[in-house]
Design an enzyme around this catalytic site. Sequence first.
Site, mmCIF file in Angstrom:
data_model
loop_
_atom_site.group_PDB
_atom_site.id
_atom_site.type_symbol
_atom_site.label_atom_id
_atom_site.label_comp_id
_atom_site.label_asym_id
_atom_site.label_seq_id
_atom_site.Cartn_x
_atom_site.Cartn_y
_atom_site.Cartn_z
ATOM 1 N N HIS A 62 1.268 -1.267 0.496
ATOM 2 C CA HIS A 62 0.179 0.148 -0.340
ATOM 3 C C HIS A 62 0.954 1.380 -0.004
ATOM 4 C CE1 HIS A 62 -3.987 1.874 1.293
ATOM 5 N NE2 HIS A 62 -2.945 2.987 0.895
ATOM 6 N N HIS A 64 1.288 5.256 -2.040
ATOM 7 C CA HIS A 64 0.470 6.095 -3.459
ATOM 8 C C HIS A 64 1.777 7.238 -4.016
ATOM 9 C CE1 HIS A 64 -3.672 6.358 -1.318
ATOM 10 N NE2 HIS A 64 -2.864 5.590 -0.548
ATOM 11 N N GLN A 157 -9.233 9.068 -4.896
ATOM 12 C CA GLN A 157 -9.815 9.856 -4.158
ATOM 13 C C GLN A 157 -10.789 10.820 -3.989
ATOM 14 O OE1 GLN A 157 -5.685 10.441 -2.228
ATOM 15 N NE2 GLN A 157 -7.777 10.383 -1.338
ATOM 16 N N HIS A 215 -9.738 1.528 0.321
ATOM 17 C CA HIS A 215 -9.684 2.244 1.361
ATOM 18 C C HIS A 215 -10.890 2.470 2.702
ATOM 19 C CE1 HIS A 215 -5.566 4.196 -0.826
ATOM 20 N NE2 HIS A 215 -5.495 4.958 0.445
ATOM 21 N N GLU A 218 -11.484 4.860 6.887
ATOM 22 C CA GLU A 218 -10.028 5.685 7.378
ATOM 23 C C GLU A 218 -10.148 6.910 8.005
ATOM 24 O OE1 GLU A 218 -7.461 6.708 4.544
ATOM 25 O OE2 GLU A 218 -5.803 7.358 6.491
ATOM 26 N N ASP A 314 1.995 3.649 3.364
ATOM 27 C CA ASP A 314 1.714 4.628 2.257
ATOM 28 C C ASP A 314 1.711 5.998 1.721
ATOM 29 O OD1 ASP A 314 -1.311 5.734 2.834
ATOM 30 O OD2 ASP A 314 -1.413 6.290 3.945
ATOM 31 N N TRP A 320 0.138 14.841 2.871
ATOM 32 C CA TRP A 320 -0.407 14.397 4.479
ATOM 33 C C TRP A 320 1.007 12.742 5.189
ATOM 34 C CZ3 TRP A 320 -1.898 12.336 -0.748
ATOM 35 C CH2 TRP A 320 -3.017 12.795 -1.107
HETATM 36 FE FE FE2 Z 1 -3.898 5.106 1.088
#
Ligand code: FE2
Length: 429
Positions: A62, A64, A157, A215, A218, A314, A320
């Site tokens: 996982h 991005h 997203q 996802h 979350e 991630d 983020w």
């Molecule tokens: Fe993620």
Amino acid sequence: MTDLVLRNARLAGAGEFADISIDGGVISAIGPAADRGAVEPTTGETVDLAGRLVTPPLVEPHIHLDAVLTVGQPRPNVSGSLFEGIAVWADRVASLSYEDVQARVRQILRWQLACGVLHVRSHVDVCDPQLRALRALVDLREEVRGLIDLQLVAFPQQGILAFDGGQHLMRKAVELGADVVGGIPHYELTREDGVESVRFAMALADEHGLMVDIHCDETDDDHSRFVEVMAAETIRRGMSGRVTASHTTAMHSYNSAYAYRLISNIARAGLHMVTNPLDNAVLQGRFDTGPIRRGHTRVKQLLAAGVNVCIGHDSVMDPWYPLGYGDPLQAAFVLVHLGQMSGDSELGQLIEMITSRPAAALGLADYGLRPGGPADLVVFDAPSAADALRLVAPRTLVLRAGRAVARAEPARHTVRWLGADEPVTFLRS
Ligand code: FE2
């Protein structure tokens, strides 16, 4: 006759050292180091690993990749929150280009390779009418095939229903070659839309024989309950083993009666779970004034129920999460603390959560150290799983099909100790 022999390897869970011989890109034999007859003499290179830990390749389930190395662009995430991160990223997407994405991702893939990662599943934002990031990554997937194997998730997203044309873009992403169908039900406009988005994603994957990685939940909202929909759809469609729920941080806040029933259904459905300790350590609990919840999914309870739980990285330097260098071992180190997994048997389990467990989630068919298997492996500069975690130990050698694709000479420290220079290795002597 062999191309390469690795002497004195420490295999996870094994008491004695092993020798590994490699021929034609395949492991031809693995035998106890004390029994040299088990491994043929070599005409090629022999490397003495001196008791270092050897594992199959690390697997990143996982990340991005389309967002890596964009921290501060086009503006910083001042609060550091998840939702400000989504807003900053939406603005950065406007300036994405094919070349921009490929250049950033190539750099991170090299970092991952140096860490021993040979298999990567990346979510790719498809809330872009031109699908620039996906097109760039589909081509890059071919460029690096056989070095690092990439799986691409069509990841909406901004939502499948909440984003204008979202369903069309998801179908288009599958046409372009996405391997996995994603979703983000807790970000849809209503609870009903969230349920519909999960059903849409599962149907799309089922129709094309693809995997699913959503996802899911979350958030710290204990009313966010879309994993139950994923489990139900998986059971109804007979998709067990092909479906992954990622993040699932709301599970931390569910009442225990509901969590017990949910985890039973997750086990029955055969869902794979991915927890992302780095990002979620900084993103969850943002609305708490104290005590601040840790916001991780229920890793221990899921494992105890026989569920396959994996660790994801991630983000690497994106809106983020501003830190990281793509090392799954660093994420595992953080989960030791936030998941309270410091028990003796749990340390070894954490190595499984960055190797064999994500390999199962990604459906990797030819994985693991065994005679006849691919000579893909990682050497840690540490004698055990516990020491690898303790030191976030560098990887000294990474093999892909018997070829060294990464090597490192770790730093050796010397201290001035009572008037004399003394070497320090950080290992018990
Ligand atoms: Fe993620």
